[in-house]
Write a protein that holds these residues in place. Sequence first.
Motif, mmCIF file in Angstrom:
data_model
loop_
_atom_site.group_PDB
_atom_site.id
_atom_site.type_symbol
_atom_site.label_atom_id
_atom_site.label_comp_id
_atom_site.label_asym_id
_atom_site.label_seq_id
_atom_site.Cartn_x
_atom_site.Cartn_y
_atom_site.Cartn_z
ATOM 1 N N CYS A 168 -14.338 -5.042 -4.928
ATOM 2 C CA CYS A 168 -14.872 -3.992 -4.054
ATOM 3 C C CYS A 168 -13.716 -3.308 -3.325
ATOM 4 C CB CYS A 168 -15.829 -4.637 -3.039
ATOM 5 S SG CYS A 168 -16.392 -3.546 -1.746
ATOM 6 N N THR A 211 -13.289 -2.688 -0.323
ATOM 7 C CA THR A 211 -12.916 -3.356 0.932
ATOM 8 C C THR A 211 -11.837 -4.416 0.701
ATOM 9 O OG1 THR A 211 -15.077 -2.886 1.842
ATOM 10 C CG2 THR A 211 -13.854 -4.662 2.896
ATOM 11 N N HIS A 219 -15.510 -10.869 -1.889
ATOM 12 C CA HIS A 219 -16.707 -11.131 -1.069
ATOM 13 C C HIS A 219 -17.996 -10.784 -1.792
ATOM 14 C CE1 HIS A 219 -15.572 -6.948 -0.487
ATOM 15 N NE2 HIS A 219 -16.852 -6.701 -0.254
ATOM 16 N N CYS A 238 -22.744 -7.327 -2.477
ATOM 17 C CA CYS A 238 -22.146 -6.255 -1.661
ATOM 18 C C CYS A 238 -22.551 -4.866 -2.144
ATOM 19 C CB CYS A 238 -20.626 -6.358 -1.597
ATOM 20 S SG CYS A 238 -19.940 -5.027 -0.589
ATOM 21 N N ARG A 256 -17.438 -0.732 -11.113
ATOM 22 C CA ARG A 256 -17.240 -2.110 -10.676
ATOM 23 C C ARG A 256 -16.579 -2.893 -11.809
ATOM 24 N NH1 ARG A 256 -17.645 -1.746 -5.573
ATOM 25 N NH2 ARG A 256 -18.783 -3.308 -4.386
#
Length: 394
Positions: A67, A69, A88, A194, A389
């Motif tokens: 991701c 982040t 995460h 997420c 992704r």
Amino acid sequence: MKCLITRHTLRETLGTVFQGTPGEAGVIKCKAAVLWDQKKPFSIEEIEVAPPKTKEVRIKILATGICRTDDHVIKGKMVSKFPVIVGHEATGIVESIGEGVTTVKPGDKVIPLFLPQCRECNACCNPDGNLCIRSDITGRGVLADGTTRFTCKGKPVYHFMNTSTFTEYTVVDESSVAKIDDTAPPEKVCLIGCGFSTGYGAAVKTGKVKPGSTCVVFGLGGVGLSVIMGCKSAGASRIIGIDLNKDKFEKAMTVGATECISPKDSTKPISEVLSEMTGNNVGYTFEVIGRLDTMIDALASCHMNYGTSVVVGAPPSAKMLTYDPMLLFTGRTWKGCVFGGLKSRDDVPKLVTEFLAKKFDLDQLITHVLPFKQINEGFELLNSGQSIRTVLTF
Ligand code: COD
Ligand code: ZN
């Protein structure tokens, strides 16, 4: 990759689990992708993972998504202590539990939760809240008891957002883990941890999109595509995707957009373009880019009286926004959400069940699957804009 496990033997099956008494498992040595400092690549290292303490859960990771982040930590845009294990968005199997754990057991298939749900704080107890007080938004990098379960070369390694999934084994607090259906495919449902839920929840839970409405989604990355899926599932009859990059349009139409436009195609403000396109009837707008100018554009683009605009993209830190309060005075609603406003422990298992019932399709979001050890390649795909992704498998 093989793991060396001390003091007990693991079954070499999906249910790789510790069969003993809670709190009595031993240290696990395994491979993890350690970030020793910012602006450095991941280094695959052998680490020690301590057993779970009271109210903690040790998880064998099966698949994990990459991701943006996580990349923020590498680039220094997000506060973190180093060395750290980030990641995460994952699926795993509970390997062992500490004393007092009641909601999961060894062998359960689970999703670790970067947004915990302690079920005790004000946000958890309020039906409309989800930002649990135990969330690690300040980058403490430790579990609830203030310590870390990871060591590498004799040094403590920090946790990340209560999850740390770029490792073969991790330890999380019980409030940061949800049991999911045993039959769920790990390399797909990890996205429910997420990216997918952040977008989908923004539409169905935070926006509360009504059937027959018109929705506009600003930003057609993986999260924006998930917003589109949420609008579609809520019964929106018109879903307009907006992106500067027209290459994003095809996938957006595949997942449910009814039309796509680029702000570059008109000299008029985008709010006027949308008003003309829809007969001034945009019920919902979603900002899924994380820019101040598009947050205002999205607000101005929903109907001046009954429109709702949802901020999904994280705003740039330490930046202020100036806007005409008349935009709100006339009746618009302006909202934001983390994790789509979903209550993580309650809603993640439900989303997995809905996925298994084919209510939405995660395949559209997964462009690459790589072995865990190719993690740096996965981040190159993210940074070059080639991937939506990438999922790493173990
Ligand atoms: N106008 C229109 N489109 C634009 C503009 C613009 N000015 N600028 C960029 N875009 C487009 C890009 O072309 C791209 O297609 C899209 O916007 C952004 O997509 P991605 O692929 O960069 O990113 P996503 O979808 O994976 O994520 C974007 C977010 C902004 C949603 C993400 O970074 C974020 O802030 N997530 C929410 C924060 C959060 O909940 N964090 C907790 C754990 S992740
Ligand atoms: Zn994320």
